[in-house]
Design a protein around this motif. Structure first.
Motif, short mmCIF file in Angstrom:
data_model
loop_
_atom_site.label_atom_id
_atom_site.label_comp_id
_atom_site.label_asym_id
_atom_site.label_seq_id
_atom_site.Cartn_x
_atom_site.Cartn_y
_atom_site.Cartn_z
N ASP A 53 60.14 -40.84 -32.51
CA ASP A 53 59.86 -41.95 -31.58
C ASP A 53 59.25 -41.44 -30.29
O ASP A 53 58.40 -42.11 -29.69
CB ASP A 53 61.15 -42.71 -31.28
CG ASP A 53 61.68 -43.41 -32.52
OD1 ASP A 53 60.84 -43.80 -33.36
OD2 ASP A 53 62.90 -43.55 -32.66
N LEU A 54 59.69 -40.25 -29.90
CA LEU A 54 59.13 -39.67 -28.68
C LEU A 54 57.64 -39.40 -28.86
O LEU A 54 56.82 -39.76 -28.01
CB LEU A 54 59.87 -38.38 -28.35
CG LEU A 54 59.40 -37.62 -27.11
CD1 LEU A 54 59.57 -38.46 -25.87
CD2 LEU A 54 60.14 -36.31 -26.96
N LEU A 55 57.29 -38.82 -30.01
CA LEU A 55 55.89 -38.57 -30.30
C LEU A 55 55.08 -39.85 -30.26
O LEU A 55 53.99 -39.92 -29.70
CB LEU A 55 55.74 -37.94 -31.69
CG LEU A 55 55.87 -36.44 -31.83
CD1 LEU A 55 55.76 -36.05 -33.27
CD2 LEU A 55 54.79 -35.74 -31.02
N TRP A 56 55.65 -40.87 -30.87
CA TRP A 56 54.96 -42.18 -30.89
C TRP A 56 54.75 -42.68 -29.47
O TRP A 56 53.69 -43.18 -29.12
CB TRP A 56 55.77 -43.18 -31.70
CG TRP A 56 55.08 -44.49 -31.83
CD1 TRP A 56 55.28 -45.59 -31.06
CD2 TRP A 56 54.03 -44.81 -32.75
NE1 TRP A 56 54.42 -46.58 -31.45
CE2 TRP A 56 53.65 -46.14 -32.48
CE3 TRP A 56 53.39 -44.12 -33.77
CZ2 TRP A 56 52.66 -46.78 -33.21
CZ3 TRP A 56 52.39 -44.76 -34.48
CH2 TRP A 56 52.04 -46.08 -34.20
N ASP A 57 55.76 -42.52 -28.64
CA ASP A 57 55.69 -42.98 -27.26
C ASP A 57 54.64 -42.20 -26.47
O ASP A 57 53.89 -42.77 -25.68
CB ASP A 57 57.06 -42.76 -26.60
CG ASP A 57 57.58 -44.04 -26.01
OD1 ASP A 57 57.24 -45.11 -26.56
OD2 ASP A 57 58.31 -43.98 -25.00
N ILE A 58 54.60 -40.88 -26.70
CA ILE A 58 53.64 -40.05 -25.95
C ILE A 58 52.22 -40.46 -26.32
O ILE A 58 51.40 -40.73 -25.45
CB ILE A 58 53.85 -38.55 -26.24
CG1 ILE A 58 55.26 -38.11 -25.86
CG2 ILE A 58 52.85 -37.71 -25.47
CD1 ILE A 58 55.59 -36.70 -26.32
N GLN A 59 51.96 -40.54 -27.63
CA GLN A 59 50.58 -40.85 -28.03
C GLN A 59 50.18 -42.25 -27.57
O GLN A 59 49.06 -42.47 -27.16
CB GLN A 59 50.38 -40.67 -29.54
CG GLN A 59 51.07 -41.64 -30.46
CD GLN A 59 50.35 -42.98 -30.58
OE1 GLN A 59 49.19 -43.10 -30.27
NE2 GLN A 59 51.08 -43.99 -31.00
N ARG A 60 51.13 -43.18 -27.59
CA ARG A 60 50.82 -44.56 -27.20
C ARG A 60 50.39 -44.63 -25.74
O ARG A 60 49.53 -45.43 -25.36
CB ARG A 60 52.08 -45.41 -27.41
CG ARG A 60 51.94 -46.86 -27.08
CD ARG A 60 53.20 -47.60 -27.47
NE ARG A 60 54.36 -47.15 -26.71
CZ ARG A 60 54.69 -47.62 -25.50
NH1 ARG A 60 53.93 -48.52 -24.93
NH2 ARG A 60 55.75 -47.17 -24.86
N TRP A 100 45.13 -40.53 -31.79
CA TRP A 100 44.96 -41.22 -33.07
C TRP A 100 45.52 -40.46 -34.26
O TRP A 100 46.23 -41.05 -35.10
CB TRP A 100 43.49 -41.57 -33.31
CG TRP A 100 42.98 -42.65 -32.41
CD1 TRP A 100 43.73 -43.56 -31.71
CD2 TRP A 100 41.61 -42.93 -32.07
NE1 TRP A 100 42.92 -44.37 -30.97
CE2 TRP A 100 41.62 -44.02 -31.17
CE3 TRP A 100 40.39 -42.37 -32.46
CZ2 TRP A 100 40.44 -44.55 -30.65
CZ3 TRP A 100 39.22 -42.91 -31.95
CH2 TRP A 100 39.25 -43.99 -31.05
N PRO A 101 45.21 -39.16 -34.43
CA PRO A 101 45.75 -38.47 -35.61
C PRO A 101 47.28 -38.47 -35.63
O PRO A 101 47.89 -38.61 -36.70
CB PRO A 101 45.23 -37.04 -35.47
CG PRO A 101 44.16 -37.07 -34.48
CD PRO A 101 44.41 -38.24 -33.61
N VAL A 102 47.88 -38.33 -34.46
CA VAL A 102 49.35 -38.32 -34.39
C VAL A 102 49.89 -39.70 -34.76
O VAL A 102 50.83 -39.84 -35.55
CB VAL A 102 49.81 -37.91 -32.98
CG1 VAL A 102 51.31 -37.99 -32.86
CG2 VAL A 102 49.31 -36.52 -32.66
N ALA A 103 49.26 -40.73 -34.21
CA ALA A 103 49.70 -42.09 -34.49
C ALA A 103 49.60 -42.38 -35.99
O ALA A 103 50.53 -42.91 -36.59
CB ALA A 103 48.85 -43.09 -33.70
N ALA A 104 48.46 -42.01 -36.57
CA ALA A 104 48.26 -42.31 -37.98
C ALA A 104 49.23 -41.52 -38.85
O ALA A 104 49.76 -42.04 -39.84
CB ALA A 104 46.82 -42.01 -38.38
N ALA A 105 49.49 -40.26 -38.49
CA ALA A 105 50.41 -39.44 -39.28
C ALA A 105 51.80 -40.07 -39.26
O ALA A 105 52.47 -40.14 -40.30
CB ALA A 105 50.45 -38.02 -38.73
N ILE A 106 52.23 -40.54 -38.10
CA ILE A 106 53.56 -41.14 -38.04
C ILE A 106 53.56 -42.50 -38.75
O ILE A 106 54.49 -42.85 -39.46
CB ILE A 106 54.02 -41.29 -36.58
CG1 ILE A 106 54.13 -39.91 -35.93
CG2 ILE A 106 55.35 -42.01 -36.50
CD1 ILE A 106 54.47 -39.95 -34.47
#
Lengths: 450, 390
Positions: free
Chosen positions: A385-392, A408-414
């Motif tokens: 969730d932290l990763l999602w928050d950072i990329q967002r 984008w790549p991080v968002a799509a991977a998650i």
């Protein structure tokens, strides 16, 4: 077999030399263009529907028509050959094997835009390609296609190559212009756009190598003919640099009417996945665009076959689609780990962030550290969730698109592979010993291969 | 009469203002006032080309202009976006903006040492203010923070790169105020470093202004280091005749001692404009004139800037419950009676000149009333006893 416009004569012996290139019908477009009105050439490019091949896909004719033409200021054409996107190597192929095509396109485009001094900003690592281009420029000059009064038309044009210092950020057009001026490669804040205030504060057009090369067939055959190739708003041919787990990595010229499935599995193109493995995921347009799992790659969310063109690849937005991008086609088979793969990309963007604006400077480094933690078997559920928050919070809040490209790549991977992240967290020891990721995303289409 | 300048109408958070053409959204918001002005860490109105980097001033443009009322898809940096006629901007009223700003503060703080208790900038630090307004109570960052070695650049300035947020303001100062810049950003990304080339000292008459523009405590005054806290100092406007600069400064005193000298700041923490010119001060005024007798003191400075020190207005602050009702057990407080209404002292029934000796409290009340009071007192004690029973 698709009709090739750019790479047709690549394998002719000695095509790098002016004489061979000329004998094979080269530089005809210059002869033709110099007899045309400048605005007619722009009109022709508009008619062709050519879209920028660098990644964003902005219509080239429109971009050219935005170029401001104030009195007393010179205009510049800059060719963006700073091809640094992981997975993209189409421009290198083109410049290395058939350099005169780019020079020819540069001359025609310079004439259309009224640029008497044009630059090719080439990536620092492509030093030998830069030498090849320099030689091509010299040859063109000796034969009267460059320099003063080209072919007696009264049009002067000089082309210079400028080698970058190896920064990914200099592929962003305003950072490229800064670097060209001899400054730090930091993106400028837009507006003003380069079409109004570009290099040396003069109106500038920045185009990708492939875009400029594509001007040659447009002038030779006419915009109408070019627009008939391809489908819908994806006209003409596109170079795709395919790599990853495929039998035949390389650069392919496609006419955007084939399906993704055909591109991966047919012998004419990638030739399927080696060792009888199955397709797990694919990044269809260079490392910045969202990764797609096999089921969404071959079929859109609506159940239609996904085609290799701008519209179809971006069908479904970022939720279920991706982007054409710069054409760096990276294929992952069932053994590949999406977490490790995304870590590699996160590390790349962290390393390449220019550090000018805070979300990208700090956020990319943070994402890489969280990825390292998960990858090294120390991850916790909250990290996803932290990763999602950072990329967002990086996406859309930065000066240039590098922030988006990192997010984008991080968002799509998650988004698509969340359970693989969870698997890494729940199986900490196992993920250290055997970093395969989960195979259940792999596509049931393996039958095509065997 | 020169051509009348065209005025553009802009609405920020529901407040409409007319501003001259070419004004940025941030400056328009500052014209309205503090309530709507977005925070700015890197933008400095007196430095050309600054801004756009920190992204804390992001705002949402709900309508681009009257001609083209489409909203802008991305949040825009208000410090570099020029006002269009009929623009509608959402700053604090937009959840997207608040969310993005919270994120940016988090990014800025993950590598910041948060050593405010020993930082000279504490109390007038923009990042501190921003952190109070938008920061989280705890950090989600669990990795090693980026650190650098402290560096003395020149005789007067010390650089704490660890605290730096890379706003580039000091680079612009060196470019635009001094005759040649000897420091700049080295390296790239989150390992960028502000430094001088081969440890060259910054030796320039106006280098001290870098300290004034630094939004955090990265560039500090070596003559003032660890001498005092800013909130103990009393700012005084003062001036002297200086051949290098305007000589108009703020002295920061404690008692008679001048602890430091800075340029005069406006409510946005920027150096003021005096007589149409930005009142930068030279190093002689800033570092060498540390006696009150060097200066002609004009009077106390009016500090009109939101700061942590002057704030203490926390949102959703929990008020402690009023204990009075609890301790009185529902009784009416005798002590809080208005003595003038209840007492007969002011309107006595008797002629005070006729009583023998001085008047006492018993002079004014008759026997019955005295009995009532006694009884009430007894009852009160009885209730108290009762309440104290287990």
């Amino acid at each position: 077999m698709t009709k090739k416009l750019l790479l047709d004569k690549v394998h002719v012996e000695g095509i790098r030399n002016f004489d061979v290139y000329r004998r094979e019908g080269g530089y005809q477009s210059v002869e033709k263009a110099l007899k045309m009105q400048q605005d007619d050439i722009v009109e022709e490019v508009k008619k062709s529907g050519l879209r920028g091949r660098g990644g964003a896909g902005f219509p080239t004719g429109l971009k050219w028509s935005f170029l401001a033409k104030p009195e007393g200021l010179s205009r510049y054409l800059v060719c963006n050959a700073d091809e640094s996107e992981p997975g993209t190597f189409k421009d290198r192929y083109l410049m290395e094997l058939i350099p005169h095509l780019l020079i020819e396109g540069m001359i025609v485009s310079s004439y259309a835009l009224g640029s008497t001094t044009s630059y090719i900003y080439i990536r620092g690592e492509y030093d030998w390609v830069s030498d090849i281009l320099d030689k091509a420029i010299d040859e063109a000059k000796q034969n009267g296609f460059l320099g003063k009064n080209i072919l007696g038309s009264g049009f002067d044009c000089e082309i210079y190559t400028h080698r970058g210092a190896g920064a990914y950020i200099c592929g962003e057009e305003t950072a490229l212009l800064e670097s060209l001026e001899g400054k730090r490669g930091l993106p400028r804040i837009k507006p003003p756009f380069p079409a109004v205030k570009g290099v040396w504060d003069c109106p500038t057009v920045v185009n990708n190598v492939e875009t400029i090369a594509a001007v040659v067939p447009i002038i030779n055959d006419g915009g109408e003919a070019y627009s008939k190739i391809g489908v819908g708003r994806s006209t003409g041919t596109k170079l795709i640099s395919a790599c990853g787990n495929i039998n035949k990595p390389g650069v392919y010229e496609i006419d955007m009417t084939i399906s993704v499935e055909e591109f991966i599995y047919s012998d004419e193109y990638c030739g399927g996945i080696p060792n009888g493995k199955r397709l797990k995921a694919c990044i269809p347009g260079g490392s910045s665009v969202p990764i797609l799992p096999a089921n969404l790659l071959l079929k859109t969310a609506k159940g239609e076959t996904r085609m290799m063109n701008y519209e179809s690849l971006s069908d479904g937005g970022f939720a279920t689609g991706s982007m054409m991008g710069s054409g760096g086609f990276i294929v992952l088979d069932e053994d590949q780990c999406v977490v490790r793969h995304t870590l590699t990309l996160a590390r790349f963007y962290h390393h390449e962030s220019c550090g000018q604006c805070s979300p990208c400077r700090e956020g990319t480094g943070w994402m890489e550290k969280v990825f390292q933690k998960i990858e090294n078997g120390k991850g916790e559920m909250k990290d996803i969730d932290l990763l999602w928050d950072i990329q967002r919070r990086i996406e859309g809040n930065t000066i240039c698109p590098l922030g988006d490209a990192a997010a984008w790549p991080v968002a799509a991977a998650i988004r698509h592979f969340r359970d693989e992240f969870e698997w890494h967290i729940n199986n900490r020891e196992e993920c250290l010993i055997r970093n395969y990721g989960l195979a259940h995303y792999a596509d049931p289409l393996e039958a095509v291969v065997s | 009469m020169a051509e009348e300048q065209q005025l553009f109408k802009i609405t920020i958070d529901g407040i409409t203002i007319e501003v001259p053409q070419g004004t940025t959204v941030l400056n328009a918001a500052r014209m309205i006032g503090k309530e709507v002005a977005p925070p700015a860490m890197c933008y400095y109105s007196k430095l050309e080309g600054s801004g756009g980097k920190c992204r804390t001033c992001l705002v949402e443009v709900a309508a681009g202009s009257t001609k083209d009322p489409r909203p802008m898809p991305k949040l825009v940096a208000s410090c570099r976006t020029v006002v269009m006629d009929g623009m509608i901007v959402k700053n604090k009223t937009s959840e997207r903006v608040i969310d993005a700003r919270n994120g940016i503060v988090e990014y800025l703080l993950i590598n910041h040492p948060l050593d405010c208790p020993i930082c000279d900038q504490a109390g007038e630090c923009h990042l501190q203010d921003l952190g109070y307004d938008h920061g989280l109570a705890g950090t989600r960052y669990e990795f090693k923070r980026r650190t650098f070695v402290r560096e003395d650049i020149g005789p007067y300035v010390q650089l704490h790169m660890t605290r730096c947020i890379l706003c580039y303001r000091c680079v612009y100062v060196a470019d635009q105020l001094t005759d040649h810049r000897v420091h700049g950003i080295l390296d790239r990304g989150d390992h960028s470093d502000i430094s001088t080339y081969v440890s060259k000292a910054i030796d320039n008459d106006f280098s001290g202004n870098m300290i004034d523009v630094c939004p955090v405590g990265a560039l500090t005054d070596r003559t003032y280091r660890f001498k005092n806290r800013v909130w103990f100092l009393k700012p005084m406007d003062a001036h002297r005749d200086c051949d290098k600069c305007c000589g108009k400064v703020t002295l920061w005193n404690r008692g008679d001692e001048v602890y430091r000298v800075t340029a005069r700041k406006d409510p946005w923490g920027e150096v003021q404009e005096i007589d149409g010119k930005t009142a930068w001060i030279c190093n002689t005024c800033r570092f060498e004139k540390k006696k009150a007798s060097d200066w002609t003191i004009e009077g106390p400075t009016k500090i009109d800037r939101h700061s942590v020190i002057s704030a203490n207005h926390y949102a959703e602050k929990v008020q402690p419950p009023d204990p009075l009702n609890k301790v009185l057990f529902g009784r009416k407080p005798l002590l809080l009676m208005d003595i003038h209404e209840v007492s007969k002292v002011n309107t006595p029934d008797i002629d005070l000149s006729k009583i023998p000796g001085p008047a006492t409290s018993t002079t004014f009340i008759d026997r019955d009333e005295a009995k009532d009071i006694e009884q009430a007192e007894a009852e009160r004690l009885l209730i108290n006893d009762h309440k104290e029973l287990p």
